[in-house]
Design a protein around this motif. Structure first.
Motif, mmCIF file in Angstrom:
data_model
loop_
_atom_site.group_PDB
_atom_site.id
_atom_site.type_symbol
_atom_site.label_atom_id
_atom_site.label_comp_id
_atom_site.label_asym_id
_atom_site.label_seq_id
_atom_site.Cartn_x
_atom_site.Cartn_y
_atom_site.Cartn_z
ATOM 1 N N GLY A 1 25.986 47.896 23.299
ATOM 2 C CA GLY A 1 25.319 46.856 24.064
ATOM 3 C C GLY A 1 26.309 45.773 24.467
ATOM 4 N N ILE A 2 27.337 45.608 23.660
ATOM 5 C CA ILE A 2 28.433 44.670 23.967
ATOM 6 C C ILE A 2 29.456 45.377 24.854
ATOM 7 N N GLY A 3 30.034 46.464 24.353
ATOM 8 C CA GLY A 3 30.960 47.278 25.127
ATOM 9 C C GLY A 3 32.157 46.518 25.661
ATOM 10 N N THR A 4 32.877 47.150 26.590
ATOM 11 C CA THR A 4 34.035 46.507 27.196
ATOM 12 C C THR A 4 33.642 45.217 27.892
ATOM 13 N N ALA A 5 32.453 45.181 28.494
ATOM 14 C CA ALA A 5 32.017 43.973 29.190
ATOM 15 C C ALA A 5 31.935 42.787 28.233
ATOM 16 N N GLY A 6 31.246 42.965 27.111
ATOM 17 C CA GLY A 6 31.097 41.880 26.163
ATOM 18 C C GLY A 6 32.397 41.524 25.462
ATOM 19 N N TYR A 7 33.181 42.547 25.169
ATOM 20 C CA TYR A 7 34.480 42.306 24.537
ATOM 21 C C TYR A 7 35.397 41.537 25.495
ATOM 22 N N THR A 8 35.334 41.856 26.792
ATOM 23 C CA THR A 8 36.093 41.111 27.793
ATOM 24 C C THR A 8 35.615 39.667 27.872
ATOM 25 N N ALA A 9 34.304 39.470 27.812
ATOM 26 C CA ALA A 9 33.754 38.113 27.810
ATOM 27 C C ALA A 9 34.300 37.312 26.636
ATOM 28 N N ASP B 1 35.604 34.167 35.564
ATOM 29 C CA ASP B 1 35.337 34.771 36.868
ATOM 30 C C ASP B 1 35.509 36.277 36.845
ATOM 31 N N VAL B 2 34.467 36.983 37.298
ATOM 32 C CA VAL B 2 34.512 38.435 37.423
ATOM 33 C C VAL B 2 34.658 38.876 38.874
ATOM 34 N N ALA B 3 34.710 37.902 39.790
ATOM 35 C CA ALA B 3 34.612 38.220 41.212
ATOM 36 C C ALA B 3 35.956 38.396 41.898
ATOM 37 N N GLY B 4 36.874 37.443 41.695
ATOM 38 C CA GLY B 4 38.109 37.462 42.456
ATOM 39 C C GLY B 4 37.850 37.019 43.882
ATOM 40 N N GLY B 5 38.784 37.323 44.799
ATOM 41 C CA GLY B 5 38.598 37.027 46.203
ATOM 42 C C GLY B 5 38.351 35.553 46.479
ATOM 43 N N GLN B 6 37.519 35.295 47.480
ATOM 44 C CA GLN B 6 37.232 33.925 47.893
ATOM 45 C C GLN B 6 36.547 33.129 46.794
ATOM 46 N N VAL B 7 35.734 33.794 45.994
ATOM 47 C CA VAL B 7 35.047 33.102 44.894
ATOM 48 C C VAL B 7 36.065 32.504 43.929
ATOM 49 N N LEU B 8 37.058 33.276 43.548
ATOM 50 C CA LEU B 8 38.082 32.781 42.623
ATOM 51 C C LEU B 8 38.862 31.631 43.250
ATOM 52 N N ALA B 9 39.194 31.756 44.527
ATOM 53 C CA ALA B 9 39.911 30.677 45.205
ATOM 54 C C ALA B 9 39.098 29.392 45.194
ATOM 55 N N ASN B 10 37.800 29.499 45.449
ATOM 56 C CA ASN B 10 36.939 28.316 45.462
ATOM 57 C C ASN B 10 36.796 27.696 44.077
ATOM 58 N N LEU B 11 36.737 28.535 43.054
ATOM 59 C CA LEU B 11 36.665 28.001 41.692
ATOM 60 C C LEU B 11 37.913 27.185 41.368
ATOM 61 N N CYS B 12 39.065 27.738 41.689
ATOM 62 C CA CYS B 12 40.315 27.027 41.408
ATOM 63 C C CYS B 12 40.349 25.685 42.123
ATOM 64 N N ALA B 13 39.847 25.650 43.344
ATOM 65 C CA ALA B 13 39.854 24.420 44.131
ATOM 66 C C ALA B 13 38.921 23.351 43.570
ATOM 67 N N VAL C 1 40.853 28.599 34.422
ATOM 68 C CA VAL C 1 40.055 29.700 34.932
ATOM 69 C C VAL C 1 40.516 30.982 34.261
ATOM 70 N N ALA C 2 39.608 31.682 33.591
ATOM 71 C CA ALA C 2 39.894 32.996 33.016
ATOM 72 C C ALA C 2 39.390 34.044 34.005
ATOM 73 N N ALA C 3 40.319 34.787 34.608
ATOM 74 C CA ALA C 3 39.974 35.761 35.645
ATOM 75 C C ALA C 3 40.043 37.164 35.073
ATOM 76 N N CYS C 4 38.931 37.910 35.210
ATOM 77 C CA CYS C 4 38.887 39.235 34.587
ATOM 78 C C CYS C 4 38.306 40.311 35.495
ATOM 79 N N GLY C 5 38.054 40.008 36.778
ATOM 80 C CA GLY C 5 37.438 41.034 37.615
ATOM 81 C C GLY C 5 37.730 40.843 39.085
ATOM 82 N N LEU C 6 37.284 41.818 39.881
ATOM 83 C CA LEU C 6 37.531 41.786 41.321
ATOM 84 C C LEU C 6 36.324 42.272 42.115
#
Length: 329
Positions: free
Chosen positions: A124-132, A219-231, A239-244
Motif C-alpha cells: 500500500g506504501i510501495g515505491t510511491a510512499g517510500y519516495t514520498a 513535486d511529482v510533475a516537473g515541467g512548467q509546474v516545477l518551474a512555477n513552484l521554484c518561482a 523543492v524536492a523533485a521526484c517525478g515528471l
C-alpha cells in the motif's frame, strides 16, 4: 510453474498476459521470494501498455515493487521464511519484477519488512510512499521545519502525493495539496491537507519570480509546474523533485536560485542506497497512520492489472493500487 504477468514483443507488436511460467525462466539472483503482494505504479502501467519504452528487454515481468517471503537464499543476510520488501533497482524494466508469484533477485535489492506493516500494507506504501518519505526527509535535511511556513505537494491525490500529504500533516506542517481532480478535496483534507489548489493555477507559464508562498514543495510533475513552484518559493525554500508527470523539461530561470537561495533537491528512489531506504521505511513505520494508509489502498487481483493500467495513465486512479499476487498476508 507459477502465475505471472508477462510482457513480450514479437515483430514490433507487444503483448501482455497473465500466464503460467517456468521457475527455470527466473533471472539470476541469490534470493528467491514467494510474492504475496505487489503494486501497479505509473511506470508499470507504461510497461504494460507499451506507451513508453520503459522495458529494456523482453520477455519481462513488470512490477517495480513486491513484498513476500523468502523461499530460498544463498546469501546469509536472508533465510527461508524472512519477510522482505523490494522497491526499484530497475526491477520490472531490466530484471523480472513483482507481478508474478515468484521472483528471484540479488540480495542487495531487498530490505526486511519493517514492523508494524504487513506485506499488504507495505505494498500500500510501495515505491510511491517510500519516495514520498525520501522527499520529506530531504526537506527536513535542508532545514524546512513546520515553523518555516507551508509546504505544497503536487499530484496530491496520487500515490506519492497522498502519502506525502499524510506524512507532512502528521509532522505538523501546513500542507497545500495541488490536484487536477478538485472533486478529491474531501479525500485530501481527510489526509491532513489544509488547502486545496487546482492544478490549473500553477500549470501555465509564469514570471521568473512570483510572490513568495511556500517554504517547501514536493513535486511529482516537473515541467512548467516545477518551474512555477521554484518561482514561488520563500527565501531559502526547498523543492524536492521526484517525478515528471507534466514533462521532462524545466522551463525556468536561475532567478529563484541566485536571488532567493532556493534549493532544488533531486530525489531518486530507484538506486537509493540501503541506509536511505531503511531510514525512509522507518520514518513511514513511525509516522504513517495505518488507518490513513488503508484509505489510500485499492486492492485488485493480478488478473485485473492489464485492464486497469490505462486508467492509471489517464489519472483516473486515487491513491495506491495494491495487487494481490499470491496467498493473502
Amino acid at each position: 510453474m507459477f502465475r505471472g504477468l508477462l510482457i513480450d514483443k514479437q515483430d514490433g507488436r507487444q503483448t501482455a498476459e497473465v500466464r503460467m511460467l517456468e521457475e527455470a525462466s527466473l533471472p539470476e539472483g541469490e534470493v528467491t521470494v514467494r510474492v504475496a503482494w505487489s503494486t501497479l505504479n505509473y511506470k508499470d502501467a507504461l510497461a504494460i501498455t507499451g506507451r513508453s519504452p520503459v522495458v529494456r528487454k523482453f520477455p519481462m515481468v513488470p512490477g517495480i515493487d513486491f513484498a513476500g517471503t523468502v523461499e530460498s537464499s544463498t546469501d546469509p543476510a536472508y533465510k527461508p521464511g524472512d519477510a522482505v520488501v523490494l522497491n526499484g533497482w530497475g526491477v520490472g524494466e531490466g530484471h523480472w519484477g513483482g507481478l508474478a508469484e515468484l521472483a528471484r533477485v540479488p540480495a542487495r535489492f531487498l530490505i526486511p519488512l519493517q514492523a508494524p506493516f504487513t506485506p499488504r500494507q507495505a505494498m500500500g506504501i510501495g515505491t510511491a510512499g517510500y519516495t514520498a518519505a525520501l522527499c520529506v526527509l530531504a526537506l527536513e535535511r535542508h532545514g524546512v521545519t513546520p515553523d518555516k511556513g507551508p509546504v505544497v505537494v503536487t499530484g496530491a491525490a496520487g500515490g506519492v502525493g497522498s502519502v506525502a500529504v499524510a506524512l507532512l500533516a502528521k509532522a505538523g506542517y501546513e500542507v497545500a495539496a495541488v490536484t487536477g481532480r478538485v472533486q478529491e478535496a474531501g479525500f485530501l483534507t481527510g489526509l491532513g491537507a489544509r488547502h486545496i489548489i487546482d492544478r490549473a493555477e500553477i500549470s501555465q507559464p509564469g514570471r521568473p519570480l512570483e510572490k513568495e508562498r511556500w517554504a517547501g514543495a514536493i513535486d511529482v510533475a516537473g515541467g512548467q509546474v516545477l518551474a512555477n513552484l521554484c518561482a514561488a518559493m520563500r527565501y531559502r525554500g526547498v523543492v524536492a523533485a521526484c517525478g515528471l508527470a507534466a514533462g521532462m523539461g524545466f522551463p525556468a530561470t536561475v532567478a529563484p536560485f541566485i536571488l532567493r537561495g532556493v534549493t532544488l533537491a533531486g530525489i531518486d528512489s530507484v538506486m537509493a542506497p540501503t541506509p536511505d531506504r531503511l531510514q525512509a521505511w522507518q520514518r513511514l513505520a513511525a509516522d504513517l497512520d495505518i488507518a490513513v494508509l488503508e484509505k489510500l489502498m485499492h486492492e485488485i487481483p493480478l488478473d485485473d492489472a492489464i485492464a486497469i493500467a490505462p486508467d492509471l495513465l489517464a489519472g483516473q486512479v486515487r491513491g495506491r493500487l495494491v495487487v494481490r499476487v499470491g496467498a493473502s498476508q
